[in-house]
Write an enzyme that holds these catalytic residues in place. Sequence first.
Site, mmCIF file in Angstrom:
data_model
loop_
_atom_site.group_PDB
_atom_site.id
_atom_site.type_symbol
_atom_site.label_atom_id
_atom_site.label_comp_id
_atom_site.label_asym_id
_atom_site.label_seq_id
_atom_site.Cartn_x
_atom_site.Cartn_y
_atom_site.Cartn_z
ATOM 1 N N ARG A 115 -45.012 36.874 -4.719
ATOM 2 C CA ARG A 115 -45.273 36.063 -3.524
ATOM 3 C C ARG A 115 -46.528 36.566 -2.810
ATOM 4 O O ARG A 115 -47.367 35.774 -2.378
ATOM 5 C CB ARG A 115 -44.074 36.165 -2.561
ATOM 6 C CG ARG A 115 -42.857 35.420 -3.028
ATOM 7 C CD ARG A 115 -41.805 35.322 -1.926
ATOM 8 N NE ARG A 115 -41.025 36.526 -1.751
ATOM 9 C CZ ARG A 115 -39.807 36.731 -2.255
ATOM 10 N NH1 ARG A 115 -39.244 35.792 -2.987
ATOM 11 N NH2 ARG A 115 -39.157 37.841 -2.023
ATOM 12 N N PHE A 158 -38.983 24.630 -6.969
ATOM 13 C CA PHE A 158 -37.796 25.502 -6.936
ATOM 14 C C PHE A 158 -37.996 26.524 -5.801
ATOM 15 O O PHE A 158 -37.943 27.725 -6.007
ATOM 16 C CB PHE A 158 -37.576 26.218 -8.281
ATOM 17 C CG PHE A 158 -37.578 25.314 -9.484
ATOM 18 C CD1 PHE A 158 -36.426 24.605 -9.841
ATOM 19 C CD2 PHE A 158 -38.730 25.153 -10.267
ATOM 20 C CE1 PHE A 158 -36.418 23.773 -10.964
ATOM 21 C CE2 PHE A 158 -38.726 24.325 -11.384
ATOM 22 C CZ PHE A 158 -37.572 23.630 -11.736
ATOM 23 N N ASP A 166 -37.093 21.449 -3.614
ATOM 24 C CA ASP A 166 -35.837 22.049 -4.055
ATOM 25 C C ASP A 166 -34.745 20.984 -3.951
ATOM 26 O O ASP A 166 -34.858 20.055 -3.157
ATOM 27 C CB ASP A 166 -35.476 23.272 -3.183
ATOM 28 C CG ASP A 166 -34.544 24.241 -3.895
ATOM 29 O OD1 ASP A 166 -35.006 25.315 -4.324
ATOM 30 O OD2 ASP A 166 -33.336 23.928 -4.027
ATOM 31 N N ASP A 184 -40.771 28.365 -10.294
ATOM 32 C CA ASP A 184 -39.842 29.511 -10.349
ATOM 33 C C ASP A 184 -38.416 28.988 -10.510
ATOM 34 O O ASP A 184 -37.602 29.080 -9.592
ATOM 35 C CB ASP A 184 -39.969 30.345 -9.059
ATOM 36 C CG ASP A 184 -39.083 31.589 -9.099
ATOM 37 O OD1 ASP A 184 -38.723 32.036 -10.207
ATOM 38 O OD2 ASP A 184 -38.745 32.103 -8.010
ATOM 39 N N CYS A 197 -36.740 33.578 -15.584
ATOM 40 C CA CYS A 197 -35.858 34.716 -15.273
ATOM 41 C C CYS A 197 -34.702 34.774 -16.257
ATOM 42 O O CYS A 197 -33.733 35.490 -16.038
ATOM 43 C CB CYS A 197 -35.358 34.650 -13.837
ATOM 44 S SG CYS A 197 -34.381 33.200 -13.489
HETATM 45 N N1 SAH Z 1 -38.897 31.008 -5.627
HETATM 46 C C1 SAH Z 1 -37.719 31.311 -4.846
HETATM 47 C C2 SAH Z 1 -36.459 31.442 -5.678
HETATM 48 C C3 SAH Z 1 -36.100 30.257 -6.547
HETATM 49 S S1 SAH Z 1 -34.421 30.178 -6.986
HETATM 50 C C4 SAH Z 1 -38.000 32.521 -3.948
HETATM 51 O O1 SAH Z 1 -38.997 33.214 -4.157
HETATM 52 O O2 SAH Z 1 -37.207 32.783 -3.049
HETATM 53 C C5 SAH Z 1 -34.259 28.649 -7.781
HETATM 54 C C6 SAH Z 1 -34.122 27.443 -6.859
HETATM 55 O O3 SAH Z 1 -34.178 26.283 -7.695
HETATM 56 C C7 SAH Z 1 -32.828 27.307 -6.074
HETATM 57 O O4 SAH Z 1 -33.130 27.206 -4.716
HETATM 58 C C8 SAH Z 1 -32.171 25.989 -6.563
HETATM 59 O O5 SAH Z 1 -31.593 25.237 -5.519
HETATM 60 C C9 SAH Z 1 -33.360 25.254 -7.116
HETATM 61 N N2 SAH Z 1 -33.116 24.285 -8.190
HETATM 62 C C10 SAH Z 1 -32.340 24.414 -9.283
HETATM 63 N N3 SAH Z 1 -32.486 23.351 -10.106
HETATM 64 C C11 SAH Z 1 -33.369 22.512 -9.511
HETATM 65 C C12 SAH Z 1 -33.960 21.263 -9.863
HETATM 66 N N4 SAH Z 1 -33.664 20.661 -11.022
HETATM 67 N N5 SAH Z 1 -34.862 20.713 -9.017
HETATM 68 C C13 SAH Z 1 -35.183 21.333 -7.850
HETATM 69 N N6 SAH Z 1 -34.670 22.516 -7.475
HETATM 70 C C14 SAH Z 1 -33.782 23.102 -8.279
#
Ligand code: SAH
Length: 396
Positions: free
Chosen positions: A213, A229, A251, A301, A341
């Site tokens: 980040r 995401f 998201d 992500d 991940c």
């Molecule tokens: N980048 C973030 C962490 C991402 S976690 C950070 O640094 O804090 C992954 C996220 O993807 C979650 O919030 C989940 O709600 C979202 N997610 C999962 N599948 C998804 C989809 N198909 N479309 C959009 N968001 C999604």
Amino acid sequence: MSLPVVTLKQGRDASLQRRHPWVFSGAVGRVDGDPASGATVRVHAADDSPVGVAAWSPSSQIRLRMWDFDADAVIDGDFFATRVTAALAQREQIFAGSDTDALRLISSEADGLPGCVVDRYGEVLVCQFLSAGADAQRTHVLASLRAHFPDALFYERSDGDARQKEGLPLHSGWMGESKATLPLQVREEGLQFAVDIEGGHKTGFYLDQRDNRALLGQMSGGASVLNCFSYTGGFAVHALAGGAVEVTDVDVSADALLLAAANVAANGFDDGRYAQEEADVFSYLRQCRDARRQFDVIVLDPPKFAASASQLDRAARGYKDINLLALKLLRPGGLLFTFSCSGHMTPQLFRKVLADAAADAGRDATLLVPLMQAPDHPVALHIPESWYLKGWVLSV
Ligand code: SAH
């Protein structure tokens, strides 16, 4: 005191000889004694030579998790005090001089404490006991932590899938009378974030992405950024701090986006540069493509697409799809911050998926910066699985 002895089948001590701490159920030959779930046992190779001491997990495919490769090690309060102190000393090295009060203090196998995860959010320590052995030894781990953090409040988030595999009940809540006001407020590199330790993912925050980040922040000056995401907007806040002209969080979770908006505001960035979309990233990227939208920087992500080896093919198709679409949406010279991940997705395979995506997108891409999990989530060299977060900054 004589411990129960678990003797492995012929040749099945090979990974232990390389100091990998897991023994799968199929490798167990004989059990002498009647170890309870989580009990400490002595492990012998087929020729009866001692290999070390381990925790017994009768319900899990991972039947044994090694505590120590010294067969005479005593697994008691002092043992855990030593391991906890070593883990904390490593964090002090890493975070000396950093303006961050949210970090992982104990990272399971990589800190010699299999199944035990402890994240610090300011004055609150969020603990996960995810294996039978970790659960059985919780009082020792907690006592060691209390000695180092006498004023901390403790919250338990023992609700991961892992506990189900271990045959352990799921449990979350404050440990003790005192509670902190939620959501917690933490600092990361001088920026402020609200963390939902009760209902958020993992223990509430993706601490493993901290350095990535910060790098995005450094590389977003003047950029239009699409943060896919987004969860609670960690990447977005850093991009805004770094001078991005426009940042959009995407998201599917309305709750995550609410906290993201609060995080943007708490840092004083509710100045018209920030937007969010509650949408599925797979379809949102297609919408952007059809509308011919372009971005300077895109972050991908996603959650773990492959929870097991059998899901790897499908996961690879998912990663390729979003990366292909994102590469098409970037302006020439644009940057893609892309991650996986999934532990089963190897760094080599991930790079191949990205190469296939770029070829199909018709874009030439260069790998600028390799990315991984932050160092408070250390990788044990002898445990390949402990390197789970892989990523790249790609330039097109
Ligand atoms: N980048 C973030 C962490 C991402 S976690 C950070 O640094 O804090 C992954 C996220 O993807 C979650 O919030 C989940 O709600 C979202 N997610 C999962 N599948 C998804 C989809 N198909 N479309 C959009 N968001 C999604």
